[in-house]
Design a protein around this motif. Structure first.
Motif, PDB file in Angstrom:
ATOM      1  N   LYS A  14     -13.003  -2.560 -32.844  1.00  0.00           N
ATOM      2  CA  LYS A  14     -11.660  -2.725 -31.289  1.00  0.00           C
ATOM      3  C   LYS A  14     -10.224  -2.749 -31.696  1.00  0.00           C
ATOM      4  O   LYS A  14      -9.196  -2.569 -31.304  1.00  0.00           O
ATOM      5  N   ALA A  15     -10.526  -3.790 -32.930  1.00  0.00           N
ATOM      6  CA  ALA A  15      -9.279  -4.098 -33.516  1.00  0.00           C
ATOM      7  C   ALA A  15      -9.312  -4.312 -35.032  1.00  0.00           C
ATOM      8  O   ALA A  15     -10.984  -3.773 -35.999  1.00  0.00           O
ATOM      9  N   ALA A  16      -8.471  -4.526 -35.884  1.00  0.00           N
ATOM     10  CA  ALA A  16      -8.202  -4.588 -36.978  1.00  0.00           C
ATOM     11  C   ALA A  16      -7.181  -5.985 -38.173  1.00  0.00           C
ATOM     12  O   ALA A  16      -6.666  -5.958 -36.766  1.00  0.00           O
ATOM     13  N   ILE A  17      -7.514  -5.671 -39.582  1.00  0.00           N
ATOM     14  CA  ILE A  17      -6.344  -6.647 -39.297  1.00  0.00           C
ATOM     15  C   ILE A  17      -6.155  -6.532 -40.658  1.00  0.00           C
ATOM     16  O   ILE A  17      -6.733  -6.253 -41.738  1.00  0.00           O
ATOM     17  N   VAL A  18      -4.803  -6.112 -40.438  1.00  0.00           N
ATOM     18  CA  VAL A  18      -3.954  -5.462 -41.667  1.00  0.00           C
ATOM     19  C   VAL A  18      -3.031  -6.019 -42.574  1.00  0.00           C
ATOM     20  O   VAL A  18      -1.759  -6.244 -41.967  1.00  0.00           O
ATOM     21  N   TRP A  19      -3.226  -6.024 -43.903  1.00  0.00           N
ATOM     22  CA  TRP A  19      -2.089  -6.961 -44.705  1.00  0.00           C
ATOM     23  C   TRP A  19      -1.622  -6.057 -46.108  1.00  0.00           C
ATOM     24  O   TRP A  19      -1.514  -4.566 -45.839  1.00  0.00           O
ATOM     25  N   PRO A  20      -0.242  -6.114 -45.857  1.00  0.00           N
ATOM     26  CA  PRO A  20       0.782  -5.255 -46.600  1.00  0.00           C
ATOM     27  C   PRO A  20      -0.624  -5.140 -48.258  1.00  0.00           C
ATOM     28  O   PRO A  20      -1.147  -6.545 -48.043  1.00  0.00           O
ATOM     29  N   ALA A  21      -0.665  -4.195 -48.481  1.00  0.00           N
ATOM     30  CA  ALA A  21      -0.986  -4.018 -50.043  1.00  0.00           C
ATOM     31  C   ALA A  21      -0.052  -4.430 -50.686  1.00  0.00           C
ATOM     32  O   ALA A  21       1.183  -4.113 -51.450  1.00  0.00           O
ATOM     33  N   VAL A  22      -0.906  -5.073 -51.987  1.00  0.00           N
ATOM     34  CA  VAL A  22       0.103  -5.327 -53.127  1.00  0.00           C
ATOM     35  C   VAL A  22       0.467  -3.541 -53.938  1.00  0.00           C
ATOM     36  O   VAL A  22      -0.615  -3.898 -54.503  1.00  0.00           O
ATOM     37  N   GLU A  23       1.897  -3.533 -54.454  1.00  0.00           N
ATOM     38  CA  GLU A  23       1.401  -2.245 -55.259  1.00  0.00           C
ATOM     39  C   GLU A  23       1.907  -2.480 -56.617  1.00  0.00           C
ATOM     40  O   GLU A  23       1.375  -2.456 -57.483  1.00  0.00           O
TER      41      GLU A  23
ATOM     42  N   ALA B 236     -22.067 -10.583 -32.029  1.00  0.00           N
ATOM     43  CA  ALA B 236     -21.841  -9.450 -30.234  1.00  0.00           C
ATOM     44  C   ALA B 236     -20.575  -9.318 -30.508  1.00  0.00           C
ATOM     45  O   ALA B 236     -19.884  -8.325 -30.612  1.00  0.00           O
ATOM     46  N   LEU B 237     -19.813 -10.325 -30.892  1.00  0.00           N
ATOM     47  CA  LEU B 237     -18.704 -10.302 -30.922  1.00  0.00           C
ATOM     48  C   LEU B 237     -17.973  -9.711 -31.812  1.00  0.00           C
ATOM     49  O   LEU B 237     -16.860  -9.281 -31.789  1.00  0.00           O
ATOM     50  N   ARG B 238     -18.057 -10.299 -32.772  1.00  0.00           N
ATOM     51  CA  ARG B 238     -17.703  -9.791 -34.371  1.00  0.00           C
ATOM     52  C   ARG B 238     -17.818  -8.346 -34.313  1.00  0.00           C
ATOM     53  O   ARG B 238     -16.743  -7.751 -34.723  1.00  0.00           O
ATOM     54  N   ALA B 239     -19.158  -7.730 -34.009  1.00  0.00           N
ATOM     55  CA  ALA B 239     -19.395  -6.460 -33.800  1.00  0.00           C
ATOM     56  C   ALA B 239     -18.103  -5.817 -33.003  1.00  0.00           C
ATOM     57  O   ALA B 239     -17.852  -4.359 -33.819  1.00  0.00           O
ATOM     58  N   LEU B 240     -18.011  -6.527 -31.953  1.00  0.00           N
ATOM     59  CA  LEU B 240     -16.900  -5.955 -30.926  1.00  0.00           C
ATOM     60  C   LEU B 240     -15.587  -5.994 -31.714  1.00  0.00           C
ATOM     61  O   LEU B 240     -14.480  -4.514 -31.452  1.00  0.00           O
ATOM     62  N   LEU B 241     -14.900  -6.668 -32.024  1.00  0.00           N
ATOM     63  CA  LEU B 241     -13.453  -7.149 -32.792  1.00  0.00           C
ATOM     64  C   LEU B 241     -14.075  -6.078 -33.871  1.00  0.00           C
ATOM     65  O   LEU B 241     -12.893  -5.367 -33.728  1.00  0.00           O
TER      66      LEU B 241
ATOM     67  N   ALA C 248     -16.070 -10.583 -40.284  1.00  0.00           N
ATOM     68  CA  ALA C 248     -17.008 -10.058 -40.740  1.00  0.00           C
ATOM     69  C   ALA C 248     -17.518 -12.316 -41.313  1.00  0.00           C
ATOM     70  O   ALA C 248     -18.039 -12.849 -40.951  1.00  0.00           O
ATOM     71  N   GLU C 249     -16.042 -12.504 -41.769  1.00  0.00           N
ATOM     72  CA  GLU C 249     -16.260 -13.694 -41.994  1.00  0.00           C
ATOM     73  C   GLU C 249     -15.673 -15.035 -40.956  1.00  0.00           C
ATOM     74  O   GLU C 249     -15.941 -15.919 -41.486  1.00  0.00           O
TER      75      GLU C 249
END
Length: 316
Positions: free
Chosen positions: A59-68, A51-56, A43-44
């Motif tokens: 279909k995909a994800a942006i996965v950062w490590p979580a700070v424990e 339309a492309l942002r919605a498709l992404l 969304a950023e």
């Protein structure tokens, strides 16, 4: 669903064209958002169509490590415990220093595996055993976390150097480490010069030459013993590659002009810190283009080793 941080620029370009019918320039736009602007959501990405942002998003994800957890020592060192998507934990550390001009800067110590298979007897990670390799997205996610923590203000310390010296043996995860290095080096990626990146190995034959010929990073070698017998005792798996063969490979290792190998030598009290060990080490390194980094052992609970005395350290 695909974790888009695991794709190189070429892989992202192919995926967008094949699965989403998008032109190559879209990959460059998305990459800039991922690595330059550290976007956590599609969304950023305001220069992409809705339309492309919605498709992404579908279909995909942006996965950062979580700070424990985040721990900050009195000297400004910062240690992050990160939780990966499958719940596994890794550590990454920011180490402060100052430039010649007195400006603050940071070196980040990166992990490349969850645990380690090498089993070096003085290493806490080695005692954990090996769980799995880390992906490119997980390796570089450590850098994204550190950059976000430091912020973009010119008054804040800058992340200057990267060292693959955290959990794991980088050359045993060669494919993902090489993908990470190419993304780090890319101007469209994280834009780190090879001179600012060091990969450390215990001494793994497979992949060593490939790393050298790539020119993507400098090399550091965890030596810790000046002869094969002692190395086999304290680093049994690394010592499967005989020390004389390792040193011969390093003698002909591809180096750029003015580049040197770094050798790391952990001083263990009463084990490898005698004057005879120092003489052996001097002879061993006489025919390689390198510099030596002496490290004093940091006592770990339950470990069978101790630090050298101040007198032994100075004599060495």
């Amino acid at each position: 669903m695909i974790d888009i941080l695991n794709l190189t620029l070429e892989e992202l370009t192919d995926w967008l064209r094949r699965d989403l019918d998008q032109q190559p320039f879209r990959a460059r736009q998305i990459w800039k958002w991922l690595w330059h602007k550290r976007a956590r959501s599609f969304a950023e990405m305001s220069d992409l169509s809705a339309a492309l942002r919605a498709l992404l998003q579908e279909k995909a994800a942006i996965v950062w490590p979580a700070v424990e957890t985040t721990q900050i020592s009195s000297d400004g060192t910062v240690k992050f415990l990160l939780r990966l998507a499958d719940g596994e934990m890794v550590e990454t550390v920011l180490i402060p220093s100052e430039s010649r001009e007195g400006k603050g800067r940071m070196t980040q110590c990166l992990s490349s595996q969850v645990g380690c298979a090498m089993g070096c007897t003085f290493c806490s990670t080695g005692a954990m055993g090996f769980t799995r390799n880390m992906s490119m997205g997980e390796i570089l996610g450590q850098v994204l976390v550190a950059q976000e923590y430091l912020g973009d203000s010119p008054d804040n310390p800058r992340l200057r150097n990267l060292v693959f010296m955290g959990m794991g043996e980088p050359l045993l995860n060669l494919s993902e480490v090489m993908k990470s290095l190419r993304t780090l080096n890319s101007e469209l990626g994280l834009s780190f010069s090879p001179r600012r990146i060091t990969v450390s190995t215990c001494g793994v034959e497979k992949g060593l030459r490939e790393l050298g010929e790539s020119g993507l990073a400098y090399l550091a070698v965890s030596l810790h013993a000046p002869n094969q017998a002692l190395r086999a005792r304290i680093m049994p798996r690394a010592a499967r590659w005989p020390l004389n063969e390792l040193m011969e490979s390093l003698r002909v290792y591809p180096l750029k002009a003015r580049e040197r190998l770094t050798f790391e030598y952990l001083l263990l009290g009463g084990v490898n810190d005698s004057l005879e060990h120092a003489r052996e080490l001097s002879r061993l390194m006489a025919h390689v283009k390198g510099k030596l980094n002496l490290i004093v052992y940091n006592l770990a609970e339950g470990a069978p080793y101790r630090a050298p005395t101040p007198e032994a350290l100075q004599a060495f």
